[in-house]
Design an enzyme around this catalytic site. Structure first.
Site, PDB file in Angstrom:
ATOM      1  N   CYS A   4      83.136 111.718 -20.038  1.00 49.32           N
ATOM      2  CA  CYS A   4      83.864 110.498 -20.411  1.00 49.32           C
ATOM      3  C   CYS A   4      85.195 110.891 -21.073  1.00 49.32           C
ATOM      4  CB  CYS A   4      83.001 109.620 -21.302  1.00 49.32           C
ATOM      5  SG  CYS A   4      83.688 107.977 -21.589  1.00 49.32           S
ATOM      6  N   ASP A  56      81.531 102.340 -11.349  1.00 48.68           N
ATOM      7  CA  ASP A  56      82.219 102.388 -12.633  1.00 48.68           C
ATOM      8  C   ASP A  56      83.360 101.367 -12.618  1.00 48.68           C
ATOM      9  OD1 ASP A  56      83.647 103.062 -14.958  1.00 48.68           O
ATOM     10  OD2 ASP A  56      83.176 105.192 -14.748  1.00 48.68           O
ATOM     11  N   HIS A  84      79.323 104.100 -14.908  1.00 47.31           N
ATOM     12  CA  HIS A  84      79.836 105.054 -15.879  1.00 47.31           C
ATOM     13  C   HIS A  84      78.682 105.710 -16.643  1.00 47.31           C
ATOM     14  CE1 HIS A  84      83.150 106.688 -18.194  1.00 47.31           C
ATOM     15  NE2 HIS A  84      82.492 106.423 -19.315  1.00 47.31           N
TER      16      HIS A  84
END
Length: 293
Positions: free
Chosen positions: A168, A226, A261
């Site tokens: 991330c 995502d 995600h």
């Protein structure tokens, strides 16, 4: 937590000085801001056979704690810098270090938010982003990663075998670090932001803008579902990589259509085991292909 008792003595005391350097104690458990832990999914990697625990990294303005894991009593190890999500070096990131150590690496995860605050103390992502994460200059991260690599080379690592992996927020840093450090051999970026709003002081560039300047090939892992890092972003990055030099053209971005995600974060509801396992194995294979070990 540590197999090596001397590491425990290196754990810095809790102190806060926003005028200078801030050090916090090693996080235990999972970051509260990440939400309820999906305990049935959590991967727990033993430290048996490893030297694992907190260490101090000298940086430009003080000392920063990090979590380090390595095969016990081995030297000249390939080093992997582990760059955390916004939640800092909590149990998930520490476990990633142990997983890498069992693969024969010296894995070190520095506390890159040390000057701004302690992510483990936050319960709300919005506040964590505003008060800590968004205040971290990219330049400080690059400098701290350099310092971590230097520390690793003096503590059992091989300075000529340096890799990086990030998740991330940390995934973005993987791309940036490849453009920053010519000694980096290889990297793996898990769903790191590729495009975004720049800031001349804090975030002057995003990966799309630096794709042509990579020193080491990167393998990206992105979720097809995502909503924050879109497939348009992925397409733009792929196009930028194709226009780059050798390391850029050698880079690969894998898209996992069934995942969103944070699909590798095994402690969160976003975890998708099949894709997480495949992406992890691809990262390990990628390191091997590029002769990190």
């Amino acid at each position: 937590m540590s197999d090596d008792k001397h590491l425990d003595s290196l754990l810095p005391p809790l102190r806060l000085d926003r005028r200078g350097f801030m050090a916090t104690a090693l996080a235990t458990g999972f970051a509260a801001a990440a939400g309820p832990v999906a305990a049935q999914s959590v991967v727990k990697t033993s430290a048996e056979g490893l030297t694992a625990g907190p260490v101090e990294i000298p940086v430009k303005d003080g000392k920063m704690w990090a979590y380090s894991a390595a095969p016990k009593d081995r030297k000249h190890l390939a080093t992997v810098l582990v760059v955390s999500e916004i939640f800092g070096v909590h149990e998930y990131i520490q476990d990633v270090c142990r997983r890498l150590a069992h693969q024969g690496y010296l894995a070190v995860a520095p506390n890159l938010f040390a000057r701004e605050g302690d992510p483990s103390k936050y319960t709300e992502i919005a506040r964590l982003q505003a008060e800590v994460v968004q205040k971290v200059p990219d330049a400080d991260v690059m400098s701290d990663l350099d310092a971590t690599a230097k520390w690793a080379a003096a503590h059992g690592g091989d300075a000529n075998k340096l890799g990086i992996i990030g998740f991330c927020w940390g995934g973005r840093m993987v791309w940036l670090y490849s453009a920053h450090n010519p000694r980096l051999k290889v990297g793996a970026a898990f769903y790191g932001p590729l495009r975004g709003k720049t800031d001349p002081q804090l975030r002057p560039h995003f990966p799309v803008e630096l794709a042509g300047k990579l020193h080491a090939p990167i393998r990206g892992a992105y979720g097809g579902k995502d909503t924050g890092i879109t497939q348009d972003d992925v397409a733009a990055m792929r196009a930028a990589l194709e226009k780059g030099d050798k390391a850029a053209r050698a880079s690969v971005i894998d898209v996992y259509p069934n995942s969103g995600h944070a699909f590798h974060a095994d402690y969160r509801p976003s975890y998708v085991k099949a894709d997480a396992d495949q992406a992890w194995q691809r990262a390990l294979d990628w390191f091997g292909e590029h002769k990190l070990k």
